[in-house]
Structures are given as structure tokens and as C-alpha cells.
Design an enzyme around this catalytic site. Structure first.
Site, PDB file in Angstrom:
ATOM      1  N   ALA A  65      72.404 -37.826  92.214  1.00 59.59           N
ATOM      2  CA  ALA A  65      72.601 -36.747  90.819  1.00 59.59           C
ATOM      3  C   ALA A  65      71.679 -37.411  89.909  1.00 59.59           C
ATOM      4  O   ALA A  65      70.912 -38.388  89.941  1.00 59.59           O
ATOM      5  CB  ALA A  65      74.036 -36.760  90.509  1.00 59.59           C
ATOM      6  N   GLY A 108      74.634 -38.700  95.496  1.00 58.57           N
ATOM      7  CA  GLY A 108      74.693 -37.325  95.534  1.00 58.57           C
ATOM      8  C   GLY A 108      73.871 -36.667  96.567  1.00 58.57           C
ATOM      9  O   GLY A 108      74.143 -35.601  97.405  1.00 58.57           O
ATOM     10  N   GLU A 111      75.526 -37.450  99.807  1.00 60.28           N
ATOM     11  CA  GLU A 111      76.652 -36.869  99.779  1.00 60.28           C
ATOM     12  C   GLU A 111      76.787 -35.180 100.119  1.00 60.28           C
ATOM     13  O   GLU A 111      77.086 -34.496 101.125  1.00 60.28           O
ATOM     14  CB  GLU A 111      77.569 -36.615  98.632  1.00 60.28           C
ATOM     15  CG  GLU A 111      77.978 -37.970  98.400  1.00 60.28           C
ATOM     16  CD  GLU A 111      78.620 -38.172  96.875  1.00 60.28           C
ATOM     17  OE1 GLU A 111      79.820 -38.737  96.902  1.00 60.28           O
ATOM     18  OE2 GLU A 111      78.144 -37.948  95.735  1.00 60.28           O
ATOM     19  N   GLU A 131      76.286 -45.908  93.992  1.00 58.14           N
ATOM     20  CA  GLU A 131      76.790 -45.292  92.445  1.00 58.14           C
ATOM     21  C   GLU A 131      77.379 -46.800  92.082  1.00 58.14           C
ATOM     22  O   GLU A 131      77.106 -46.964  90.734  1.00 58.14           O
ATOM     23  CB  GLU A 131      77.876 -44.359  92.619  1.00 58.14           C
ATOM     24  CG  GLU A 131      77.308 -42.936  93.040  1.00 58.14           C
ATOM     25  CD  GLU A 131      77.080 -42.819  94.534  1.00 58.14           C
ATOM     26  OE1 GLU A 131      77.007 -43.646  95.375  1.00 58.14           O
ATOM     27  OE2 GLU A 131      77.243 -41.660  94.744  1.00 58.14           O
TER      28      GLU A 131
HETATM   29  N1  DAK Z   1      67.988 -39.599  88.828  1.00 60.79           N
HETATM   30  C1  DAK Z   1      67.148 -39.284  87.840  1.00 60.79           C
HETATM   31  N2  DAK Z   1      65.759 -39.914  88.230  1.00 60.79           N
HETATM   32  C2  DAK Z   1      65.636 -40.485  89.292  1.00 60.79           C
HETATM   33  C3  DAK Z   1      66.601 -40.600  90.133  1.00 60.79           C
HETATM   34  C4  DAK Z   1      67.918 -40.331  89.867  1.00 60.79           C
HETATM   35  N3  DAK Z   1      69.034 -40.390  90.653  1.00 60.79           N
HETATM   36  N4  DAK Z   1      66.066 -41.313  91.332  1.00 60.79           N
HETATM   37  C5  DAK Z   1      64.797 -41.522  90.947  1.00 60.79           C
HETATM   38  N5  DAK Z   1      64.556 -40.973  89.603  1.00 60.79           N
HETATM   39  C6  DAK Z   1      63.125 -40.933  89.244  1.00 60.79           C
HETATM   40  C7  DAK Z   1      62.804 -42.267  88.542  1.00 60.79           C
HETATM   41  O1  DAK Z   1      63.273 -42.639  87.065  1.00 60.79           O
HETATM   42  C8  DAK Z   1      61.286 -42.115  88.381  1.00 60.79           C
HETATM   43  O2  DAK Z   1      61.128 -41.389  87.351  1.00 60.79           O
HETATM   44  P1  DAK Z   1      59.887 -41.933  86.201  1.00 60.79           P
HETATM   45  O3  DAK Z   1      60.067 -43.333  85.794  1.00 60.79           O
HETATM   46  O4  DAK Z   1      58.509 -41.901  87.154  1.00 60.79           O
HETATM   47  O5  DAK Z   1      59.788 -40.798  85.218  1.00 60.79           O
HETATM   48  C9  DAK Z   1      60.951 -41.531  89.751  1.00 60.79           C
HETATM   49  O6  DAK Z   1      62.135 -40.809  90.059  1.00 60.79           O
HETATM   50  C10 DAK Z   1      60.485 -42.324  90.779  1.00 60.79           C
HETATM   51  O7  DAK Z   1      61.543 -43.194  91.142  1.00 60.79           O
HETATM   52  P2  DAK Z   1      61.160 -44.681  91.151  1.00 60.79           P
HETATM   53  O8  DAK Z   1      59.958 -44.961  90.457  1.00 60.79           O
HETATM   54  O9  DAK Z   1      62.348 -45.388  91.018  1.00 60.79           O
HETATM   55  O10 DAK Z   1      60.808 -44.834  92.804  1.00 60.79           O
HETATM   56  P3  DAK Z   1      60.935 -46.115  93.571  1.00 60.79           P
HETATM   57  O11 DAK Z   1      60.213 -45.628  95.080  1.00 60.79           O
HETATM   58  O12 DAK Z   1      60.442 -47.443  92.928  1.00 60.79           O
HETATM   59  O13 DAK Z   1      62.514 -46.394  93.988  1.00 60.79           O
HETATM   60  C11 DAK Z   1      64.648 -45.371  94.593  1.00 60.79           C
HETATM   61  C12 DAK Z   1      63.188 -45.101  94.659  1.00 60.79           C
HETATM   62  C13 DAK Z   1      65.375 -44.121  95.272  1.00 60.79           C
HETATM   63  C14 DAK Z   1      65.362 -46.764  95.269  1.00 60.79           C
HETATM   64  C15 DAK Z   1      65.264 -45.519  93.081  1.00 60.79           C
HETATM   65  O14 DAK Z   1      64.427 -44.409  92.368  1.00 60.79           O
HETATM   66  C16 DAK Z   1      66.730 -45.189  92.868  1.00 60.79           C
HETATM   67  O15 DAK Z   1      67.142 -46.415  92.872  1.00 60.79           O
HETATM   68  N6  DAK Z   1      67.137 -44.240  92.387  1.00 60.79           N
HETATM   69  C17 DAK Z   1      68.415 -43.851  91.802  1.00 60.79           C
HETATM   70  C18 DAK Z   1      69.308 -44.035  92.997  1.00 60.79           C
HETATM   71  C19 DAK Z   1      70.795 -43.640  92.632  1.00 60.79           C
HETATM   72  O16 DAK Z   1      71.352 -44.696  91.963  1.00 60.79           O
HETATM   73  N7  DAK Z   1      71.538 -42.535  92.969  1.00 60.79           N
HETATM   74  C20 DAK Z   1      72.774 -42.507  92.677  1.00 60.79           C
HETATM   75  C21 DAK Z   1      72.914 -41.542  91.501  1.00 60.79           C
HETATM   76  S1  DAK Z   1      74.667 -41.311  91.197  1.00 60.79           S
HETATM   77  C22 DAK Z   1      79.935 -35.377  91.582  1.00 60.79           C
HETATM   78  C23 DAK Z   1      78.559 -35.017  92.169  1.00 60.79           C
HETATM   79  C24 DAK Z   1      77.629 -35.817  92.370  1.00 60.79           C
HETATM   80  C25 DAK Z   1      77.681 -37.160  92.013  1.00 60.79           C
HETATM   81  C26 DAK Z   1      78.849 -37.463  91.179  1.00 60.79           C
HETATM   82  C27 DAK Z   1      79.838 -36.766  90.817  1.00 60.79           C
HETATM   83  N8  DAK Z   1      80.785 -34.361  91.391  1.00 60.79           N
HETATM   84  C28 DAK Z   1      80.830 -33.312  92.204  1.00 60.79           C
HETATM   85  C29 DAK Z   1      81.953 -34.886  90.125  1.00 60.79           C
HETATM   86  C30 DAK Z   1      76.526 -38.084  92.129  1.00 60.79           C
HETATM   87  C31 DAK Z   1      76.351 -39.141  91.595  1.00 60.79           C
HETATM   88  C32 DAK Z   1      74.881 -39.949  91.898  1.00 60.79           C
HETATM   89  O17 DAK Z   1      74.149 -39.503  92.650  1.00 60.79           O
END
Ligand code: DAK
Length: 257
Positions: A65, A108, A111, A131
Site C-alpha cells: 500500500a 499489500g 496480499e 508491515e
Molecule cells: N509506498 C509508497 N512509495 C513506495 C513504496 C510504498 N509501499 N515502496 C516504494 N516506494 C517508492 C519509494 O519511496 C521510492 O520513491 P522516491 O523516493 O524515488 O520518490 C521509489 O518507490 C523506489 O523505492 P526505493 O528507492 O525504496 O527502491 P529500493 O529498490 O531501494 O527498495 C523496497 C525497494 C521495495 C525494498 C523499498 O522500496 C521498500 O521497502 N518499500 C516499502 C515496502 C513496504 O513496507 N511495504 C508495505 C507497506 S504497508 C489494508 C490493505 C492493505 C494494507 C493495509 C490495510 N486494508 C484492506 C485494511 C497494506 C499495507 C502495506 O502494504
């Protein structure tokens, strides 16, 4: 129809949907989920489409997400706004949906892939529920679907540590049906989807319903449910055609009725 964050292609009776936010690793923003749901509605309604493939880019299926969109939300914003409840649309699809995952499928994104009917993974795929590292927990079924797919021990470890698993581990654990070289992933997913689309659509839809029922009910209830639908297939012209074609040693010409 054109969408802001989803690219669509049609290959015969297969609709390919590609998540497309290249600057954000396909982070699942409200706009993307809105577009995806509209594209799913369109594919579900289209008479000439029988199977859907959902994919992302080489680098990411989806990195979760959109954290930047979520960061400022309060509890009441999330609760009263029924935040991201619309994610469930894909689970209500009656036509089959195949996920073709390359690169990151996190949070997400993982998921969303698990909400599809099965996952084909590129050898570059990496799955995770990170998360916990953001001070939250899975919210779109990760703790439930991952546990059912890979068992308690691995699901618990993944959800509590945020560790990613690679494609080989995901295949061993039963999260994905097969691993495919990345360069061939989308072509292979379309080929598999075309194979499914060549079957009798009612038989495909009933089969999907039955397999999904295994997650919702006891074994004896599930077997009763399966038998009812098995009998129902004998009410379709496609059952007559499929068996006649076998006897005549020719390919079946299903009318999807
Ligand atoms: N959200 C927003 N931006 C993201 C992102 C994300 N999840 N993942 C990556 N980006 C963006 C980065 O901020 C970066 O943007 P700029 O800085 O260039 O503007 C760009 O994508 C490239 O990312 P990185 O520079 O970080 O790239 P790397 O190759 O170094 O790293 C990575 C890749 C995938 C390891 C890293 O980006 C990362 O850790 N990303 C976050 C992963 C994460 O934590 N995902 C979980 C998010 S929480 C629900 C439904 C869904 C959910 C909850 C409730 N309901 C139905 C109630 C879901 C929650 C989640 O998914």
C-alpha cells in the site's frame, strides 16, 4: 478503456492487467485500487474475456500500500472512511485471475497476489509482509491467507520479522504454483490463461468456486458442495460436447454454455 495507473492488453480471450506506477514500485494508492477495480469490473462483464492475468513490472509486482498516502491517517480516518475496504473486489471475481509476479510483492502487494487464484512467479520474485517494520501489521488478509498457504511457522516468522522470501522458497512453501525465468513470465502467464480460457467457462467458474470453498468450510461440506456442482455440469451443453469430442478423438468446441 484507459486508466491512469493500469495498462490493459487483450490477447484473444485473456485480459492482461498491468499495475503501472513506475516511480513508486507500483505502490497501491487509492487511485490504483480504484482503477484496478474498474478494470476488473470491465473484464468480468466482457463476454469475450474468460481469464485475467494481473502483473506488474520487472522490478515490482507491488511494493505494498502507498505508505506516503497512509502515513498521516488517524484511526478515525481509517475506520470511518472504511480505508481500502475496496481491495476485496478481486476476491469476488467469478472469472479466474492469475497473478504473474516479478520483483517485489510486499505487504499489500503480497496480499493482492494471494487474492488471485494462483501465482506464477518469476525467478526474481520476492514476497514479504514487512508491515511490522512500519509499526503496523498486515491489513488486507496477509496474516490469514499467508498462514493458510505456507503454514503457521513460516507465516509467523515472515509477519513478525518482515523478512522476504525468494521465488524458490515461495515455491517450496506452496505460495506460488511455479517459478518461471523472468524474461518468460508474462508470455507464460498469458499462455496458461489462454489454456484456461479455452475450457468451458461455466466448468472453469464452478471449479474455481469449489477450490475456494475448501478454505471456507469443513471437508464433508466441501465435498457435498463439489458434488452438487459436479452434477450441475451435466446440465451444460459443454459437458455433452467435451465428452463427445473425447469419444470422437477431436478437440472440443466449447460454446461456454
Ligand atoms: N509506498 C509508497 N512509495 C513506495 C513504496 C510504498 N509501499 N515502496 C516504494 N516506494 C517508492 C519509494 O519511496 C521510492 O520513491 P522516491 O523516493 O524515488 O520518490 C521509489 O518507490 C523506489 O523505492 P526505493 O528507492 O525504496 O527502491 P529500493 O529498490 O531501494 O527498495 C523496497 C525497494 C521495495 C525494498 C523499498 O522500496 C521498500 O521497502 N518499500 C516499502 C515496502 C513496504 O513496507 N511495504 C508495505 C507497506 S504497508 C489494508 C490493505 C492493505 C494494507 C493495509 C490495510 N486494508 C484492506 C485494511 C497494506 C499495507 C502495506 O502494504
Amino acid at each position: 478503456m484507459a486508466y491512469e495507473t493500469i495498462l490493459t492488453e487483450t490477447h484473444g480471450r485473456v485480459r492482461l492487467l498491468r499495475l503501472h506506477r513506475p516511480d513508486a514500485l507500483n505502490a497501491l494508492s487509492v487511485q490504483l485500487i480504484t482503477d484496478l477495480n474498474a478494470a476488473l469490473d470491465e473484464a468480468e462483464a466482457a463476454q469475450d474475456i474468460a481469464c485475467i492475468v494481473l502483473t506488474g513490472s520487472d522490478k515490482a509486482f507491488a511494493a505494498g500500500a502507498d505508505v506516503k498516502e497512509m502515513q498521516g491517517k488517524s484511526y478515525l480516518d481509517a475506520y470511518l472512511g472504511d480505508f481500502v475496504a475496496s481491495w476485496e473486489r478481486i476476491t469476488q471475481m467469478r472469472k479466474p485471475v492469475v497473478a504473474a509476479v516479478a520483483g517485489f510483492a510486499l505487504g499489500g502487494g503480497c496480499e493482492l497476489a494471494m487474492m488471485c487464484d494462483f501465482i506464477l512467479a518469476a525467478d526474481t520474485a520476492r514476497f514479504g509482509q514487512p508491515e511490522i517494520k512500519l509499526g503496523i501489521m498486515p491489513g488486507a488478509g496477509g496474516s490469514q491467507r499467508l498462514t493458510r498457504l505456507v503454514g503457521k511457522s513460516k507465516a509467523m516468522e515472515m509477519c513478525l520479522t518482515g523478512r522476504m522470501m525468494d521465488a524458490a522458497e515461495a515455491e517450496r512453501a506452496g505460495l506460488v504454483s511455479r517459478v518461471i525465468p523472468a524474461a518468460e513470465l508474462v508470455a507464460e502467464a498469458i499462455r496458461v490463461a489462454q489454456l484456461i480460457a479455452g475450457m468451458s467457462l461455466p466448468a472453469v467458474m464452478m471449479t474455481k468456486e469449489c477450490v475456494n470453498q475448501a478454505y471456507e468450510t469443513s471437508l464433508s461440506e466441501g465435498i457435498r458442495f463439489e458434488r452438487r456442482l459436479f452434477y450441475a455440469t451435466f446440465a451444460t451443453p459443454d459437458q455433452k460436447e467435451g465428452m463427445q469430442a473425447f469419444i470422437e478423438k477431436r478437440p472440443p468446441a466449447f460454446g461456454n454454455r
